[in-house]
Design an enzyme around this catalytic site. Structure first.
Site, PDB file in Angstrom:
ATOM      1  N   CYS A  31       0.810  -1.218   0.000  1.00  0.00           N
ATOM      2  CA  CYS A  31       0.000   0.000   0.000  1.00  0.00           C
ATOM      3  C   CYS A  31       0.842   1.266   0.000  1.00  0.00           C
ATOM      4  O   CYS A  31       0.306   2.371   0.099  1.00  0.00           O
ATOM      5  CB  CYS A  31      -0.931  -0.001   1.215  1.00  0.00           C
ATOM      6  SG  CYS A  31      -2.029  -1.416   1.281  1.00  0.00           S
ATOM      7  N   ASP A 141      -8.112  -5.296  11.113  1.00  0.00           N
ATOM      8  CA  ASP A 141      -6.817  -5.940  10.821  1.00  0.00           C
ATOM      9  C   ASP A 141      -5.861  -5.797  11.999  1.00  0.00           C
ATOM     10  O   ASP A 141      -4.687  -5.466  11.821  1.00  0.00           O
ATOM     11  CB  ASP A 141      -6.190  -5.354   9.560  1.00  0.00           C
ATOM     12  CG  ASP A 141      -5.029  -6.208   9.032  1.00  0.00           C
ATOM     13  OD1 ASP A 141      -5.019  -7.432   9.331  1.00  0.00           O
ATOM     14  OD2 ASP A 141      -4.153  -5.668   8.338  1.00  0.00           O
TER      15      ASP A 141
END
Length: 346
Positions: A31, A141
């Site tokens: 990311c 997460d």
């Protein structure tokens, strides 16, 4: 030239936002990248810079992080977003520079940590989870890599902070008659990390507040005992192993209060507001029973002279028990009031 942005990195010396100078690359993922930057307007002040390159098609993960950190700005023990923006080829966010992640500490000083460290980190994570839930978001997460100590010299240097909100999701909706919980979707895509996510996520059910707590359950267990699925990659197999494992096996090396902790989490349904206060009290009870202090050195810190009266043998912990308090204040870092507030009302 310094300041040019490639597809995957920023050069050392590049200046972002007209004031944040890149001094070191800290990490990289799918990311984007993370850098240590110096504030050229405030000598000696350093921050973390997250960069999301458009070429990596990360799906606006950074936008979600900025949104959440902006709403957490008035909360304590959270990273602060101090600047953000968009360039032609990348988006960026400047935030609080944190210390080592729990994942890094486990690899360097583990594989397991003592109980005093386990429960203190657990309380910090529980508080971080509640902070996110209280503004209407789920983390989705939670894992050791997404928990880090405050930076040395900062007010949070003895705390563990929850970070990385790129997979977060808002679980509330502003309807005509006020804020409500969003109705769960029948099936969802997998979000999170297989080692720590809930069984419900393995089954592709919508995640709720309780699913973040299941991640905490597995993190707590892993700090004391290797998870049975540690070396398993297949998501289906991991889900089945989680379904079958007994709590007594999961927390075989942990205080008995952990059995009540996981029982409380298991009794929490999707629409239920988790009983954060009860969970906090269970972890705090471990500290009280063994005379652990918030001022005790963490597992990886130099030990002080042991106090025989405060050893962890009540839990069958062997030689590595409580450490004598250091020079930090004896008072708890948290109180019941930190866990019993309910700003959303549900």
């Amino acid at each position: 030239m310094p300041g040019d942005v490639g597809e995957e990195t920023l050069e050392i010396g590049a200046v972002v936002g007209k004031r944040y100078k890149v001094v070191q690359k800290l990490g990289e993922g799918g990311c984007g990248s993370v850098f240590k930057v110096e504030d050229t307007s405030e000598k000696g002040q350093h921050y973390a810079l997250k960069v999301e390159f458009k070429s990596q098609d990360a799906g606006n993960i950074l936008k979600m992080e900025v949104q959440i950190l902006s709403q957490l700005i008035s909360k304590k023990h959270v990273a602060k977003c101090v600047a953000s923006g968009k360039k032609e080829r990348y988006s960026y966010m400047v935030m609080t520079l944190l210390g080592e992640s729990l994942d890094s500490l486990l690899k360097k000083h583990g594989p397991f940590l003592n109980v005093s460290t386990q429960v203190r980190i657990g309380i910090c994570i529980l508080f971080g989870i509640k902070q996110v839930h209280d503004i209407g978001y789920l983390h989705r997460d939670l894992k050791p890599a997404n928990v880090a100590m405050g930076c040395k010299g900062s007010a949070d240097e003895r705390y563990f902070l929850v970070l990385d909100f790129g997979l977060a999701r808002q679980y509330i909706a502003d309807e005509d008659d006020g804020l409500k919980m969003r109705r769960p979707r029948e099936k969802t895509y997998f979000r999170g990390t297989a080692r720590y996510c809930s069984v419900a996520m393995h089954d592709r059910y919508e995640q709720g507040r309780v699913d973040d707590l299941w991640a905490l359950v597995y993190i707590l267990a892993e700090m004391r005992c290797r998870l049975a699925w540690h070396d398993v990659d297949d998501k289906v197999e991991i889900g089945e192993m989680k379904r079958k494992i007994h709590d007594e096996v999961l927390f075989a090396k942990s205080p008995v209060q952990m059995l009540s902790f996981v029982k409380t989490v298991r009794s929490t349904l999707f629409y239920h507001r988790p009983d954060y206060e009860k969970l906090f009290k269970l972890l705090e009870d471990v500290m009280k029973c063994a005379n652990y202090k918030w001022s005790d050195p963490y597992h990886w810190e130099p030990e002080k002279k042991k106090n025989p009266a405060s050893q962890g043998n009540k839990f069958g912990l062997g030689k590595k028990g409580t450490k004598e308090s250091g020079e930090l204040p004896e008072a708890s870092f948290f109180t019941v009031d930190d866990f019993n507030t309910n700003p959303l009302g549900f």
